[in-house]
Scaffold this motif. Sequence first.
Motif, PDB file in Angstrom:
ATOM      1  N   PRO A 154      72.212  46.523  48.722  1.00 37.83           N
ATOM      2  CA  PRO A 154      71.136  46.599  47.903  1.00 37.83           C
ATOM      3  C   PRO A 154      70.615  47.532  47.019  1.00 37.83           C
ATOM      4  O   PRO A 154      69.982  47.681  46.314  1.00 37.83           O
ATOM      5  CB  PRO A 154      70.005  45.807  48.774  1.00 37.83           C
ATOM      6  N   GLU A 155      70.107  48.853  47.927  1.00 38.82           N
ATOM      7  CA  GLU A 155      69.909  49.797  47.182  1.00 38.82           C
ATOM      8  C   GLU A 155      70.208  50.445  46.157  1.00 38.82           C
ATOM      9  O   GLU A 155      69.652  50.810  45.065  1.00 38.82           O
ATOM     10  CB  GLU A 155      69.577  50.742  48.105  1.00 38.82           C
ATOM     11  N   GLN A 156      71.937  50.478  46.605  1.00 45.69           N
ATOM     12  CA  GLN A 156      72.645  50.993  45.173  1.00 45.69           C
ATOM     13  C   GLN A 156      72.269  49.732  44.199  1.00 45.69           C
ATOM     14  O   GLN A 156      72.257  50.354  43.427  1.00 45.69           O
ATOM     15  CB  GLN A 156      74.210  51.064  45.683  1.00 45.69           C
ATOM     16  N   ILE A 157      72.665  48.866  44.475  1.00 42.50           N
ATOM     17  CA  ILE A 157      72.219  47.946  42.760  1.00 42.50           C
ATOM     18  C   ILE A 157      71.555  47.750  42.348  1.00 42.50           C
ATOM     19  O   ILE A 157      71.222  47.640  41.247  1.00 42.50           O
ATOM     20  CB  ILE A 157      72.637  46.317  43.275  1.00 42.50           C
ATOM     21  N   ALA A 205      68.497  39.133  49.751  1.00 40.46           N
ATOM     22  CA  ALA A 205      66.767  39.390  50.252  1.00 40.46           C
ATOM     23  C   ALA A 205      66.372  40.046  50.084  1.00 40.46           C
ATOM     24  O   ALA A 205      65.519  40.729  50.092  1.00 40.46           O
ATOM     25  CB  ALA A 205      66.428  38.217  51.906  1.00 40.46           C
ATOM     26  N   SER A 206      67.036  41.186  50.524  1.00 36.37           N
ATOM     27  CA  SER A 206      66.870  42.792  50.399  1.00 36.37           C
ATOM     28  C   SER A 206      66.645  43.581  49.006  1.00 36.37           C
ATOM     29  O   SER A 206      65.938  43.977  48.797  1.00 36.37           O
ATOM     30  CB  SER A 206      67.802  43.644  50.938  1.00 36.37           C
ATOM     31  N   LEU A 207      67.769  42.738  48.984  1.00 34.49           N
ATOM     32  CA  LEU A 207      67.668  42.852  46.682  1.00 34.49           C
ATOM     33  C   LEU A 207      66.551  42.488  46.047  1.00 34.49           C
ATOM     34  O   LEU A 207      65.671  43.217  45.232  1.00 34.49           O
ATOM     35  CB  LEU A 207      68.610  42.482  46.104  1.00 34.49           C
ATOM     36  N   LEU A 208      66.140  41.506  46.713  1.00 38.38           N
ATOM     37  CA  LEU A 208      65.142  40.963  45.891  1.00 38.38           C
ATOM     38  C   LEU A 208      63.959  41.217  46.237  1.00 38.38           C
ATOM     39  O   LEU A 208      62.401  41.982  45.438  1.00 38.38           O
ATOM     40  CB  LEU A 208      65.358  39.237  46.400  1.00 38.38           C
TER      41      LEU A 208
END
Length: 401
Positions: free
Chosen positions: A167-170, A20-23
Motif C-alpha cells: 500500500p505504501e508504494q501504491i 484497507a491500509s491503502l484507503l
Amino acid sequence: MKGKHIILGITGGIAAYKSASLLRLFVKAGAEVQVVMTPNAKEFITPVTLSALSGKPVVSEFFSANTGEWHSHVDLGLWADAMVIAPATASSIAKMANGVADNMLITTYLSAKAPVFIAPAMDLDMMAHPSTTRNLNLLQSYGNHIIEAECGVLASHLIGKGRMAEPEQIFETLQSFFNSRSDLQGKKVVITAGPTHEAIDPVRFIGNYSTGKMGYAIADEAARRGADVTVISGPVAIKPSQSNIKIVDVTSARQMLDATMAATADADIVVLAAAVADYAPAQVAQSKIKREKTDEMNLLLVRNPDIAASVGAAKTANQFLVGFALETDHERDNAVGKMKRKNLDMIVLNSLRNPGAGFGTDTNLIEIFTSDGNSQSYPLKSKREVAADILDAIVKQISMR
Ligand code: CTP
C-alpha cells in the motif's frame, strides 16, 4: 493529495485486505475516496470496513438495493482525479482490457476521465500467462499506469511474481503523480467562462450557445495543479468538479467586466474563455415588451466593453493573458490579430469549420498562437485534455520568461 478525489476499485483477490491500509493512507493524506468493489471482492473484505474508513457508502451494484437509486458511473468517472484498482485480479484486468462491462467497477473504469492506476495481484502462473501479459500491455497502451506486482510468497504458498505492491508504494506512486502535476501551486488564475445575457426586458435577453464547458475544464485542471482559481461565470448549467474553485456569478458583459477587473488585479494568469455578447440593447424595458401590430421591430444595440482588451490594457509585467478566438474565416490571421489588439500573450483558436470543436461539444480541436510568433496544432481531444494542453503551454511560456 489534499482534496484529491480518488476512486479505489477493489476486485476479488486475497490482497484485498491490503486495500484497507491503502484507503487509510489516502484518507490520512486528506484525499476524498470513493470505494467501488466487485461483487467478488466482498468475499475478501467487508464493505462495512471500507465505508467506515472512507466515510462514504461503498458502491458495488448498479442500483442501491434499498432505494433503487442508480449509481452513476459517469458522474463518478467525472468526479475522480485518479482511479486506483488495487488489487486488480487477472479476470478484472481481462475485462478492463476488453471492455467487458458486467459490473459497476468496470463501467466506472470505462467512464473514468482521470488517470488510472492498476496494481495487479494474482498467482505466479496466472501472472506469467501470455494472456495476462497481453491484457496488461493493452491497458498500458490505453495510457493506464501499471503498478508492477512484486515477487514473494503468494497466497498459494508458492514463491514468485504476483504479490500486489505494498500500500505504501501504491500511495507514493499516486503522490508523486499528483506532485509532478502541481506546477501551478501558488499561482492565482482567473478565468472568464460561459455566455453573457444582455437583457431586453424582464423576460428576454440576447445570448449565445456557449455552455462554459471549456472555461470550466480549464478551471478544474488549474485547481488540480494547485492553482488558486476564480471563475467569473456567465449563466451556465454546469458546476466545477473541484471543490476549491471560487465562482463569481454574473449575467451581463458589464457585470463580467467589473468582476473580472476586480479579480485580475493580483492574478498571475488570466484566461478569457467567455463568449461575451458584443452588443447589448441600448435600453432595458422595465416591463415586458408587448407584441405590436407591425411586422417588424427595431432594437437599438450598443457596443459592449471588450473585457479581454481591458485586462490587456491593465496588464502588469508578470501577468500572462490568454484569449480564445472562435473563427469561421481567415482563422489564423484573425486569431493572431486579436492577440495583438488585445495585448494578450497567447490565443487559442477553435475553428468552427472543424467538427467536434466549439460550443456545447465535449471535444475541442485547437491551435495555440503565442506572442513570440510560434504556433502549435493539436489533434481532437476531450475538453479536459485540451485544458491540460493549454495549461502546459502556459506553464512553458511562463518558464521561458
Ligand atoms: N472577449 C472579451 N470581451 C468581449 C469580446 C471578446 O473578453 N466583449 C474575449 C473573448 O473571451 C475571447 C477573445 O476576446 O478570449 C476573442 O473573442 P471574440 O468574440 O472571438 O472576439 P471579438 O473581439 O468579439 O471579435 P469578433 O466578434 O469580431 O470576431
